[in-house]
Design an enzyme around this catalytic site. Structure first.
Site, PDB file in Angstrom:
ATOM      1  N   ARG A  88      -3.326   0.068  -4.772  1.00 49.79           N
ATOM      2  CA  ARG A  88      -2.277   0.301  -3.787  1.00 49.79           C
ATOM      3  C   ARG A  88      -2.715   1.353  -2.757  1.00 49.79           C
ATOM      4  O   ARG A  88      -1.897   2.008  -2.125  1.00 49.79           O
ATOM      5  CB  ARG A  88      -0.977   0.717  -4.473  1.00 49.79           C
ATOM      6  CG  ARG A  88      -0.365  -0.414  -5.309  1.00 49.79           C
ATOM      7  CD  ARG A  88       1.061  -0.100  -5.716  1.00 49.79           C
ATOM      8  NE  ARG A  88       1.959   0.048  -4.580  1.00 49.79           N
ATOM      9  CZ  ARG A  88       2.536  -0.971  -3.935  1.00 49.79           C
ATOM     10  NH1 ARG A  88       2.316  -2.218  -4.300  1.00 49.79           N
ATOM     11  NH2 ARG A  88       3.348  -0.729  -2.914  1.00 49.79           N
TER      12      ARG A  88
ATOM     13  N   VAL B 237       0.833  -1.197   0.000  1.00 42.06           N
ATOM     14  CA  VAL B 237       0.000   0.000   0.000  1.00 42.06           C
ATOM     15  C   VAL B 237       0.874   1.255   0.000  1.00 42.06           C
ATOM     16  O   VAL B 237       1.823   1.354   0.778  1.00 42.06           O
ATOM     17  CB  VAL B 237      -0.938   0.007   1.231  1.00 42.06           C
ATOM     18  CG1 VAL B 237      -1.637   1.352   1.377  1.00 42.06           C
ATOM     19  CG2 VAL B 237      -1.961  -1.117   1.127  1.00 42.06           C
ATOM     20  N   ASP B 238       0.552   2.187  -0.877  1.00 44.50           N
ATOM     21  CA  ASP B 238       1.261   3.471  -0.929  1.00 44.50           C
ATOM     22  C   ASP B 238       0.479   4.602  -0.260  1.00 44.50           C
ATOM     23  O   ASP B 238       1.063   5.603   0.145  1.00 44.50           O
ATOM     24  CB  ASP B 238       1.516   3.884  -2.389  1.00 44.50           C
ATOM     25  CG  ASP B 238       2.344   2.862  -3.146  1.00 44.50           C
ATOM     26  OD1 ASP B 238       3.286   2.318  -2.546  1.00 44.50           O
ATOM     27  OD2 ASP B 238       2.033   2.606  -4.321  1.00 44.50           O
ATOM     28  N   THR B 239      -0.848   4.425  -0.170  1.00 45.53           N
ATOM     29  CA  THR B 239      -1.717   5.503   0.292  1.00 45.53           C
ATOM     30  C   THR B 239      -2.768   4.967   1.246  1.00 45.53           C
ATOM     31  O   THR B 239      -3.466   3.990   0.938  1.00 45.53           O
ATOM     32  CB  THR B 239      -2.426   6.171  -0.908  1.00 45.53           C
ATOM     33  OG1 THR B 239      -1.451   6.635  -1.832  1.00 45.53           O
ATOM     34  CG2 THR B 239      -3.285   7.336  -0.445  1.00 45.53           C
TER      35      THR B 239
END
Length: 306
Positions: free
Chosen positions: A250, A29-31
Site C-alpha cells: 500500500r 495507496v496509503d503512503t
C-alpha cells in the site's frame, strides 16, 4: 487533461485506453515515497506544480516520505532546502542515503574503538556525528598530493573498519589510495556505498557524474563489492515499514530513475510511478533495454490531479 499513464503493451503507442486517474490508485495507496532530484526539484529550482500536489496528497490523508540518493546533505540540511523552496515538510519525513549509511552502522556497529573513513560530502559526516559513530572526514585529504619521486607511502589509520563512499566532487588519488589501504589491509574493513547513481542534475541545465564514479574508483582498486545502503537497497523501506507500520503493498514509489527509484520500488513490493521531469526520457522508458519497468508514468507529479 492531466493524466497518469498506465505502463503496458497498449501504452507503447500511448493509446487512449492507457489513461487512468490518480484517484483510482490513491484508493489503493496509503503512503507515497518521493525521490527529490528530478521529482520535487532540479538543482535549487522547485518543479512547477509540486507544492499544490503535495498539499492535496496530505489532504487525502496520505503519508509522505522523501527518499533521496543525494548524500550531500543531512536530513536537517534537506529540511532547510525544503523550507527554502516553500514546502511544508517535517524532518522525520526525509530519508537520505547519508542517513542510511549511519543507520546501517548503528544496526551493524563497528567494533569498539574503530572508526569509518568517509569519501563524500558533509551530509554523511553530519549523520555519523548524530549517531555518535567515530569517523575520519576525507575532506581533510582534499589538498593532499602524492609524490612518487619521494618514494613515500601513505600510512592509513589501522582503526578504520569501514570506508563509506558517496559523491565527492573533490575526490583525488590520495583519497582513493587511503581507502584501498584500509579495505585491503585493515582487518574486517567494510566497503559501504551511499548510492551508485551514474549521473544527477547537480545544476538545472545538465547532468553531472554522480557517486557511481567515486564508488567505481574504489571498487576498481580493491576488487570488492560495496554494501549499498541507498536506493535500490531495501534498508530505507525496511526502516519506514518498521518505524511507521506501513505495508509495502500500500506504498507507492515515485521517482525519475529506472535503475534506482523504480528498481527500489519494485524490488521492495511497492507500486511504482516514473516521472519524466528528471533523468529518464520517454524514449528511455520505452526502450527495449530499460533497466526496470514502472507500473505507471507521468510527465510530472503536478499531473497527479486534474
Amino acid at each position: 487533461m492531466n493524466v497518469l499513464y498506465e505502463f503496458g503493451e497498449a501504452c507503447a503507442s500511448s493509446s487512449p485506453e492507457c489513461l487512468i486517474d490518480i484517484s483510482g490508485l490513491s484508493e489503493e495507496v496509503d503512503t507515497f515515497v518521493f525521490d527529490c532530484d528530478g521529482v520535487i526539484w532540479k538543482a535549487d529550482e522547485l518543479i512547477k506544480g509540486v507544492s499544490s500536489t503535495l498539499d492535496k496528497i496530505r489532504q487525502d490523508g496520505k503519508k509522505i516520505f522523501f527518499v533521496t540518493n543525494n548524500s550531500a546533505k543531512s536530513r536537517a540540511g534537506y529540511l532547510k532546502k525544503f523550507h527554502a523552496l516553500g514546502l511544508n515538510v517535517f524532518e522525520d519525513e526525509i530519508l537520505s542515503c547519508s542517513f542510511a549509511a549511519a543507520a546501517y552502522l548503528q544496526a551493524y556497529p563497528l567494533d569498539p574503538n574503530k572508526k569509518a573513513y568517509v569519501i563524500g560530502q558533509s551530509g554523511i559526516c553530519d549523520e555519523l556525528a548524530l549517531f555518535d559513530i567515530p569517523f575520519i572526514d576525507g575532506s581533510t585529504h582534499t589538498d593532499c598530493k602524492v609524490d612518487f619521486s619521494k618514494n613515500k607511502g601513505i600510512v592509513q589509520d589501522p582503526e578504520v573498519q569501514a570506508v563509506i563512499v558517496g559523491f565527492d566532487p573533490d575526490i583525488n588519488y590520495y583519497k582513493i589510495q587511503y581507502a584501498q589501504l584500509c579495505l585491503n589491509e585493515n582487518k574486517d574493513c567494510r566497503f559501504i556505498a551511499t548510492n551508485l547513481d551514474t549521473v544527477a542534475h547537480l545544476t538545472s541545465d545538465q547532468e553531472w557524474a554522480e557517486a557511481g564514479c567515486c564508488v567505481g574508483a574504489i571498487q576498481g582498486c580493491t576488487d570488492k563489492k560495496p554494501i549499498l545502503v541507498g536506493k535500490p537497497s531495501a534498508l530505507l523501506i525496511d526502516y519506514i515499514v518498521q518505524k511507521y507500520h506501513t505495508v509495502p503493498a500500500r506504498m507507492c514509489m515515485v521517482g525519475d530513475r529506472l535503475d534506482t527509484d523504480i528498481a527500489f520500488g519494485k524490488s521492495n513490493g511497492l507500486r511504482t510511478i516514473l516521472t519524466l521531469s528528471g533523468v529518464t526520457t520517454q524514449d528511455a522508458l520505452f526502450s527495449a533495454d530499460r533497466t526496470a519497468q514502472p507500473e505507471f508514468y507521468v510527465n510530472s507529479i503536478a499531473d497527479f490531479y486534474a
